[in-house]
Design a protein around this motif. Structure first.
Motif, mmCIF file in Angstrom:
data_model
loop_
_atom_site.group_PDB
_atom_site.id
_atom_site.type_symbol
_atom_site.label_atom_id
_atom_site.label_comp_id
_atom_site.label_asym_id
_atom_site.label_seq_id
_atom_site.Cartn_x
_atom_site.Cartn_y
_atom_site.Cartn_z
ATOM 1 N N THR A 159 0.845 -1.201 0.000
ATOM 2 C CA THR A 159 0.000 0.000 0.000
ATOM 3 C C THR A 159 0.879 1.248 0.000
ATOM 4 O OG1 THR A 159 -1.928 1.019 1.038
ATOM 5 C CG2 THR A 159 -0.238 0.197 2.527
ATOM 6 N N SER A 160 0.252 2.412 0.082
ATOM 7 C CA SER A 160 0.972 3.695 0.076
ATOM 8 C C SER A 160 0.264 4.649 1.022
ATOM 9 C CB SER A 160 0.967 4.293 -1.337
ATOM 10 O OG SER A 160 -0.378 4.580 -1.725
ATOM 11 N N ASP A 161 0.948 5.750 1.343
ATOM 12 C CA ASP A 161 0.329 6.785 2.184
ATOM 13 C C ASP A 161 -0.955 7.304 1.543
ATOM 14 O OD1 ASP A 161 2.440 6.485 3.880
ATOM 15 O OD2 ASP A 161 3.277 8.489 3.601
ATOM 16 N N GLU A 162 -0.913 7.451 0.204
ATOM 17 C CA GLU A 162 -2.069 7.987 -0.510
ATOM 18 C C GLU A 162 -3.267 7.051 -0.394
ATOM 19 O OE1 GLU A 162 1.480 9.919 -1.638
ATOM 20 O OE2 GLU A 162 1.028 7.773 -1.809
ATOM 21 N N GLU A 163 -3.013 5.745 -0.561
ATOM 22 C CA GLU A 163 -4.115 4.775 -0.456
ATOM 23 C C GLU A 163 -4.679 4.741 0.961
ATOM 24 O OE1 GLU A 163 -5.204 0.108 -1.371
ATOM 25 O OE2 GLU A 163 -3.118 0.660 -1.021
ATOM 26 N N LEU A 164 -3.767 4.771 1.951
ATOM 27 C CA LEU A 164 -4.233 4.795 3.343
ATOM 28 C C LEU A 164 -5.039 6.051 3.617
ATOM 29 C CD1 LEU A 164 -1.248 3.446 5.494
ATOM 30 C CD2 LEU A 164 -3.435 2.342 5.052
ATOM 31 N N GLY A 165 -4.588 7.176 3.074
ATOM 32 C CA GLY A 165 -5.313 8.434 3.246
ATOM 33 C C GLY A 165 -6.724 8.344 2.697
ATOM 34 N N LEU A 166 -6.879 7.691 1.544
ATOM 35 C CA LEU A 166 -8.220 7.513 0.965
ATOM 36 C C LEU A 166 -9.077 6.597 1.829
ATOM 37 C CD1 LEU A 166 -7.337 7.168 -2.833
ATOM 38 C CD2 LEU A 166 -8.584 9.045 -1.751
ATOM 39 N N LEU A 167 -8.498 5.490 2.293
ATOM 40 C CA LEU A 167 -9.232 4.585 3.181
ATOM 41 C C LEU A 167 -9.661 5.296 4.465
ATOM 42 C CD1 LEU A 167 -7.078 1.336 2.804
ATOM 43 C CD2 LEU A 167 -9.456 1.590 2.087
ATOM 44 N N MET A 168 -8.816 6.186 4.946
ATOM 45 C CA MET A 168 -9.123 6.936 6.162
ATOM 46 C C MET A 168 -10.312 7.871 5.962
ATOM 47 S SD MET A 168 -5.156 7.554 7.235
ATOM 48 C CE MET A 168 -5.348 8.858 8.422
ATOM 49 N N THR A 169 -10.546 8.282 4.720
ATOM 50 C CA THR A 169 -11.701 9.145 4.446
ATOM 51 C C THR A 169 -12.911 8.337 3.983
ATOM 52 O OG1 THR A 169 -10.948 9.539 2.171
ATOM 53 C CG2 THR A 169 -10.257 11.131 3.851
ATOM 54 N N GLY A 170 -12.796 6.993 4.008
ATOM 55 C CA GLY A 170 -13.944 6.137 3.709
ATOM 56 C C GLY A 170 -14.006 5.620 2.301
ATOM 57 N N VAL A 171 -12.995 5.966 1.464
ATOM 58 C CA VAL A 171 -12.951 5.452 0.087
ATOM 59 C C VAL A 171 -12.336 4.072 0.131
ATOM 60 C CG1 VAL A 171 -12.077 5.810 -2.244
ATOM 61 C CG2 VAL A 171 -12.718 7.762 -0.834
ATOM 62 N N LYS A 172 -13.133 3.049 -0.164
ATOM 63 C CA LYS A 172 -12.680 1.674 0.020
ATOM 64 C C LYS A 172 -11.917 1.155 -1.181
ATOM 65 C CE LYS A 172 -16.398 0.705 3.242
ATOM 66 N NZ LYS A 172 -17.522 -0.155 3.612
ATOM 67 N N LYS A 173 -10.941 0.295 -0.861
ATOM 68 C CA LYS A 173 -10.063 -0.279 -1.877
ATOM 69 C C LYS A 173 -10.835 -1.260 -2.747
ATOM 70 C CE LYS A 173 -5.683 -2.844 -2.122
ATOM 71 N NZ LYS A 173 -4.673 -3.555 -1.343
ATOM 72 N N GLU A 174 -10.659 -1.117 -4.070
ATOM 73 C CA GLU A 174 -11.316 -2.075 -4.992
ATOM 74 C C GLU A 174 -10.781 -3.466 -4.779
ATOM 75 O OE1 GLU A 174 -11.419 -1.029 -9.079
ATOM 76 O OE2 GLU A 174 -11.857 1.072 -8.667
ATOM 77 N N GLY A 175 -11.677 -4.417 -4.746
ATOM 78 C CA GLY A 175 -11.260 -5.807 -4.563
ATOM 79 C C GLY A 175 -11.059 -6.196 -3.111
ATOM 80 N N SER A 176 -11.179 -5.204 -2.187
ATOM 81 C CA SER A 176 -10.996 -5.504 -0.766
ATOM 82 C C SER A 176 -12.193 -6.277 -0.245
ATOM 83 C CB SER A 176 -10.847 -4.189 0.020
ATOM 84 O OG SER A 176 -11.046 -4.410 1.390
ATOM 85 N N ALA A 177 -11.933 -7.088 0.775
ATOM 86 C CA ALA A 177 -13.018 -7.825 1.421
ATOM 87 C C ALA A 177 -13.990 -6.871 2.109
ATOM 88 C CB ALA A 177 -12.451 -8.805 2.459
ATOM 89 N N PHE A 178 -13.537 -5.622 2.327
ATOM 90 C CA PHE A 178 -14.370 -4.654 3.032
ATOM 91 C C PHE A 178 -15.103 -3.732 2.070
ATOM 92 C CE2 PHE A 178 -10.960 -5.961 5.824
ATOM 93 C CZ PHE A 178 -11.625 -6.263 6.989
ATOM 94 N N ALA A 179 -14.790 -3.835 0.765
ATOM 95 C CA ALA A 179 -15.410 -2.935 -0.221
ATOM 96 C C ALA A 179 -16.863 -3.281 -0.433
ATOM 97 C CB ALA A 179 -14.649 -3.006 -1.530
#
Length: 511
Positions: free
Chosen positions: A491-511
């Motif tokens: 992952t990256s800081d940018e991806e974590l930042g998006l997850l922190m604002t509620g934008v879920k990762k594509e393909g994630s079990a949580f998406a």
């Protein structure tokens, strides 16, 4: 580029506390319209120097000039009249007062015999919008997040009309996005001609924010440098007097049995609002599980529930195979859980007590510290002396009140107490908040050592670098739920930042 005119000159400043020189011949200059970083280890004398400048304490010797005029800053009122304002690391706010009341306290606007709240609120809203410091003036301090409380402190200084502004570790509780916004605010303030002293341990922050940096070590000036002309490795060496390894060496984990199971956990906050909403995760022996997220997304309540400080509405907390849901704090502690709280002064220490008493807080009632309800103080003091040496706690004596230590050394007292208890599960909430790079390096190594010994570590931190460097897995909280689970290497800081604002990762079990 900043004006070359000095608005502050501090020359040969000495502050002697009964034979201990916290400041020992320090020199510092601040130019008009510049951002000057003040860098030094915990206990190096930074906060003491700034407390002198803001009128909280008096120097033993030395001279201070403000706008080329020699001054005697006897108290904070004189500092305020000189246009000097300070935002402290530990906020000075009345929790039962509103945001508005805290900002105008001691600087009230009146309309006849009455306080003119409407005029004050209008001024505060104008400042809030101008500097993007969005807080509700009518909310009580007890009802807002730590990050919002910091904004209130900034608004207090702006409201009082300060043009020389001191910030003591201002980003310790901010997310990466909030830090970027804050640094932008600093640049805007500097452009307007305000002069800023930024006390920070974050070398990357100095690189992004400051024009010059003054380094102090062991109460003495090391030098002042243009930030553009000195790199982070050199600054770290100047600060601690030795080479600092900026990279974490993390061996491959050896995962063991499940130490913590959280099943469909629901927790409400003090206002009876659901803030933890069906959390489920596992943590294994020999593993560091990082919890990332913007402050106020359920982290506080999750940690309080895990440590027995807050009631669980539904769901289960299973520690080392035993259901510990809604058990008492002492039962959870005795189950083998160590807890490093985010707020060391509020939850981690009893400030008037000595260093040795604080180091024995969790185990004072057990042998060898007591027997048949009789305390063995010689054993407690001996234990403290050992931990002071082992954890490099900077104190003149184990009998010193812990309130007299610097913030970083107070944190080391908690780390020493909790990691010396040989627990199987360590809950570390912001374990390096406000610490310098040398202390961070040491505490990171301590946590990795615990991991190597097969301990399970739950690391809750708002420092993404810390989460990324130490964690084996990362779960991200948003609105009391898990918005994603990632591996730091993927992952990256940018991806974590998006997850922190509620934008879920594509393909994630949580998406």
């Amino acid at each position: 580029m900043e004006d070359m005119t000095n608005v502050i000159e501090m020359r040969h400043i000495v502050k002697d506390f009964n034979g201990f020189k916290a400041n020992n011949d320090i020199n510092l200059t601040l130019r008009k319209g510049e951002i000057l970083a003040l860098l030094g280890e915990n206990g190096a004398g930074k906060s003491t120097l700034m407390s002198i400048l803001s009128g909280l304490i008096q120097p033993t010797s030395g001279t201070i000039k403000v706008r080329e005029q020699k001054v005697n800053i006897k108290n904070p009122t004189i500092a305020k009249d000189l246009g000097i304002g300070m935002v402290h690391q530990h906020f000075m706010l009345m929790e039962s007062f509103t945001v508005l009341e805290n900002i105008i306290l001691g600087h009230e606007t009146t309309k006849g015999p009455k306080l003119d709240f409407k005029k004050a609120e209008k001024q505060i809203k104008t400042l809030s919008e101008r500097y993007n410091l969005n807080v509700d003036p009518q909310k009580k301090i007890s009802e807002i997040t730590v990050a919002q409380q910091q904004r209130v402190e900034i608004l207090k200084v702006l409201y009082r009309g300060a043009d020389i502004m001191i910030f003591d570790e201002p980003t310790a509780v901010l997310t990466p996005q909030e830090i970027t916004e804050f640094i932008q605010i600093l640049h805007e303030l500097a452009k307007e001609g305000k002069s800023i002293i930024l006390i920070t341990h974050k070398l990357e922050e100095i690189e992004r924010a400051a024009d010059r940096v003054t380094v102090i070590r062991a109460g003495q000036s090391v030098g002042t440098f243009a930030v553009a002309n000195v790199d982070n490795n050199r600054l770290a060496e100047l600060m601690v007097g030795r080479h600092v390894n900026m990279q974490v060496n993390k061996p491959t984990e050896k995962v063991g049995r499940t130490m913590l199971q959280v099943e469909d956990l629901h927790v409400k906050n003090k206002q009876n609002v659901a803030v933890v909403k069906g959390l489920s995760f596992n943590l294994h022996a020999g593993e560091i599980l990082g919890v990332a997220g913007i402050d106020g997304n359920g982290q506080d309540e999750l940690v309080r529930a895990l440590t027995g400080l807050q009631h669980v509405d539904s769901g289960k907390i299973i520690i080392d195979g035993e259901d510990m849901t809604n058990r008492k704090v002492r039962q959870i502690t005795e189950k083998g859980v160590s807890y490093i709280p985010a707020d060391r002064q509020k939850y981690g220490l009893i400030l008037p007590f000595s260093v040795s008493d604080n180091l024995a807080l969790q185990t004072y009632y057990q042998e060898p510290f007591s027997r048949h309800n009789v305390m063995h103080y010689d054993v407690i003091h001996e234990h403290a002396q050992k931990l002071i040496k082992q954890f490099d706690i900077r104190t003149t004596s184990e009998r010193m009140p812990v309130s007299d230590l610097s913030g970083g050394n107070q944190q080391k007292v908690i780390i020493a107490r909790e990691l010396s208890r040989n627990s199987n599960l360590v809950i570390a909430f912001q374990p390096t908040r406000g610490l310098d790079v040398g202390a961070i390096e040491y505490i990171h190594n301590q946590l990795l050592n615990e991991r190597a010994q097969g301990k399970a570590i739950l690391l809750i931190s708002y420092e993404l670098d810390e989460i990324m460097q130490l964690s084996d897995r990362i779960i991200v909280l948003h609105d009391g739920r898990i918005s994603g689970e990632v591996k730091p290497e993927n992952t990256s800081d940018e991806e974590l930042g998006l997850l922190m604002t509620g934008v879920k990762k594509e393909g994630s079990a949580f998406a």
